[in-house]
Design a protein around this motif. Structure first.
Motif, PDB file in Angstrom:
ATOM      1  N   TRP A   1     -50.889  12.815 -11.158  1.00  0.00           N
ATOM      2  CA  TRP A   1     -50.899  12.271  -9.798  1.00  0.00           C
ATOM      3  C   TRP A   1     -52.319  12.290  -9.232  1.00  0.00           C
ATOM      4  N   GLU A   2     -53.009  13.391  -9.490  1.00  0.00           N
ATOM      5  CA  GLU A   2     -54.381  13.521  -8.961  1.00  0.00           C
ATOM      6  C   GLU A   2     -55.320  12.479  -9.578  1.00  0.00           C
ATOM      7  N   ARG A   3     -55.062  12.153 -10.850  1.00  0.00           N
ATOM      8  CA  ARG A   3     -55.954  11.224 -11.569  1.00  0.00           C
ATOM      9  C   ARG A   3     -55.652   9.767 -11.275  1.00  0.00           C
TER      10      ARG A   3
ATOM     11  N   ARG B   1     -53.398  16.723  -0.610  1.00  0.00           N
ATOM     12  CA  ARG B   1     -53.642  18.133  -0.950  1.00  0.00           C
ATOM     13  C   ARG B   1     -53.450  18.969   0.293  1.00  0.00           C
TER      14      ARG B   1
ATOM     15  N   ASP C   1     -51.843   5.806  -2.196  1.00  0.00           N
ATOM     16  CA  ASP C   1     -51.457   7.215  -2.252  1.00  0.00           C
ATOM     17  C   ASP C   1     -49.956   7.396  -2.337  1.00  0.00           C
TER      18      ASP C   1
ATOM     19  N   LEU D   1     -48.643  16.915 -11.787  1.00  0.00           N
ATOM     20  CA  LEU D   1     -49.557  16.968 -10.629  1.00  0.00           C
ATOM     21  C   LEU D   1     -50.951  16.471 -11.034  1.00  0.00           C
ATOM     22  N   GLU D   2     -51.384  16.859 -12.243  1.00  0.00           N
ATOM     23  CA  GLU D   2     -52.705  16.406 -12.712  1.00  0.00           C
ATOM     24  C   GLU D   2     -52.729  14.884 -12.853  1.00  0.00           C
TER      25      GLU D   2
ATOM     26  N   HIS E   1     -49.884  21.034  -2.791  1.00  0.00           N
ATOM     27  CA  HIS E   1     -49.690  19.638  -2.384  1.00  0.00           C
ATOM     28  C   HIS E   1     -48.590  19.487  -1.351  1.00  0.00           C
TER      29      HIS E   1
END
Ligand code: HEM
Length: 456
Positions: A130-132, A455, A139, A127-128, A424
């Protein structure tokens, strides 16, 4: 009473229905179930096959008839160049039983509980990442590719204390290539794979790449490098296999070890990847189910990362997984070879038949699933489960050769889904096409699942 002869499907088709089977394997079988019922035979290109599609047949073949049926069946001959003599395809009962006994302690619910932290921490890292991701990348995520890497990391870290982050994508690609070649060869076994064709070269190169991956995992451990360190109090599966000895005192040779590691990677990777990809896809298409999932995750976890102890409370999350495994059963077909003549439901099963069990079709049997194509996690509410025969639902097989990784997979899938759902959502991109299942050796989402990350 003298047993009756089985109805024959595709008798009037060219090559015993081989062309129809090749064109649309699931359609051919579904059409013949409608025409002949739950038990019929067909012989594509002369290979004697019987389809058995009723829970009583499954019980008869996989549970009660273990001595009469073995894995020396066509489909396992097709996948043997890849899986070789590992646990999934091994036909020799004694050797299978030795290998299974050795590995079983690593797959009990208790042992799997010790892997839960790996499962959630790897999901949090994903997930981290993906966020970065740079916004320029858009997206939309290739969810199947991402989850494939996650599944490979989890199984290798849990069972072999290996960090395979860098090699995971190469393994994924190699497996996809082999799945394509062998899936089409199973549907139409001509020309033989021994002929020097482009298909054979693709398969050879895929096998080499998967072997390279497995050799890397084993080499890392043997040389004591990198993440390959393990706690002497809690030796991992690779350590146990390395030091295992048979009843006659001989150690497992490196070749067999290689086959077992490969079988575990393959058994664990594509199945869990497809299940989680489909689960996100189905949730994106069914917002009411998604809302119920969110309500449960919020109430049970209040934002924190789930733990193994939370599983009994994550009942709806688990139902989403169970229902996904019903609709898109990833290991959707298996087969047994009839070692001798048998009788099922009054019909004669000739000796040497390849009995095909297809859970994609079984899981849509109208007698047990009232609205079979509808995604409805409530199919797994306890009262509905109790009202169905056990073998109406067999995503992990049954009998002694039931999936060794069943608890591992259900724990991983439920924890990973809850970990993502905490914060998410994965939504359908505008104009996204319907994703169709592609029946290869496993049931793969054709083209992969692509979803938009937001999110909550
Ligand atoms: C959603 C996930 C999974 C599904 C749907 C699944 C499905 C299955 C099925 C249907 C079988 C029995 C095949 C047959 O009877 O011919 C099987 C066997 C097997 N699976 Fe799984 N599997 C999953 C996850 C895993 C995991 C996580 C592992 C390992 C970590 C694993 C390793 C194996 C192995 C080694 C066998 C052969 C067992 C034996 O014959 O003793 N699987 N799996």
């Amino acid at each position: 009473m003298t047993p009756r002869e089985l109805p024959v499907a595709g008798a009037r088709n060219l090559f015993g229905g081989a062309l129809a089977f090749k064109r649309d394997q699931l359609g051919f079988l579904a059409e013949n179930i409608r025409r002949h019922g739950d038990l019929f035979r067909f012989s594509p290109l002369g290979v004697p096959m019987v389809l058995a599609n009723h829970p009583d047949h499954i019980q008869h073949i996989l549970v009660d008839g273990e001595e009469r049926y073995d894995k020396d069946a066509t489909i396992f001959k097709v996948v043997r160049p890849v899986l070789r003599n590992g646990l999934i395809s091994i036909a020799d009962k004694e050797q299978w039983s030795r290998q299974r006994r050795m590995m079983a302690p690593h797959f009990t619910p208790r042992t799997v509980a010790g892997f839960a932290e790996n499962m959630t921490s790897e999901t949090v890292h994903m997930l981290e990442r993906w966020e970065r991701r740079p916004r320029s990348a858009g997206d939309v995520l290739d969810v199947t590719d991402e989850i494939g890497q996650l599944a490979l990391r989890i199984v290798n870290r849990s069972l072999f204390s290996a960090d395979v982050s860098r090699a995971a994508q190469a393994f994924e690609r190699a497996f996809a290539a082999a799945n394509n070649v062998l899936g089409s060869f199973f549907r139409f076994p001509f020309p033989p794979l021994s002929w020097p064709t482009a298909r054979r070269r693709r398969l050879r190169s895929a096998i080499d790449d998967m072997d390279h991956f497995v050799s890397g995992v084993i080499r890392e451990r043997l040389s004591g490098e990198g993440a390959g360190q393990t706690d002497p109090q809690r030796p991992d599966l690779l350590t146990l296999l390395l030091h295992s000895v048979d009843d006659d005192g001989t150690a497992m040779d490196l070749e067999q070890l290689h086959h077992e590691v490969l079988n575990l990677c393959i058994g664990a990777f594509e199945t869990t990847t497809n299940t989680l990809s489909w689960a996100f896809y189905l949730l994106a298409r069914h917002p009411q189910a998604e809302q119920r999932l969110h309500a449960e995750v919020d109430q049970v976890l209040a934002g924190r990362v789930p733990r193994f102890e939370d599983l009994p409370q994550l009942t709806y999350t688990r139902r989403v997984i169970d229902e996904t495994l019903r609709i898109y059963s990833p290991a959707y077909q298996t087969m047994r070879h009839a070692r001798e003549e048998d009788v099922i439901a009054g019909y004669r099963i000739p000796s040497g038949s390849n009995v095909l069990l297809n859970s994609y079709l079984l899981h849509r049997h109208p007698e047990f699933w009232p609205d079979p194509d509808r995604f409805d996690p409530e199919n797994f509410a306890p009262e509905r489960v109790a009202a169905r025969p056990k073998h109406a639902y067999i995503p992990f097989g049954s009998g002694r050769r039931v999936c060794i990784g069943k608890h591992f997979a259900l724990t991983e899938l439920t924890l990973a889904l809850a970990t993502v759902a905490r914060g998410h959502r994965l939504l359908l991109p505008d104009g996204a096409p319907v994703v169709e299942p592609e029946p290869l050796i496993t049931l793969h989402p054709r083209g992969g699942v692509h979803l938009r990350l937001v999110r909550r």
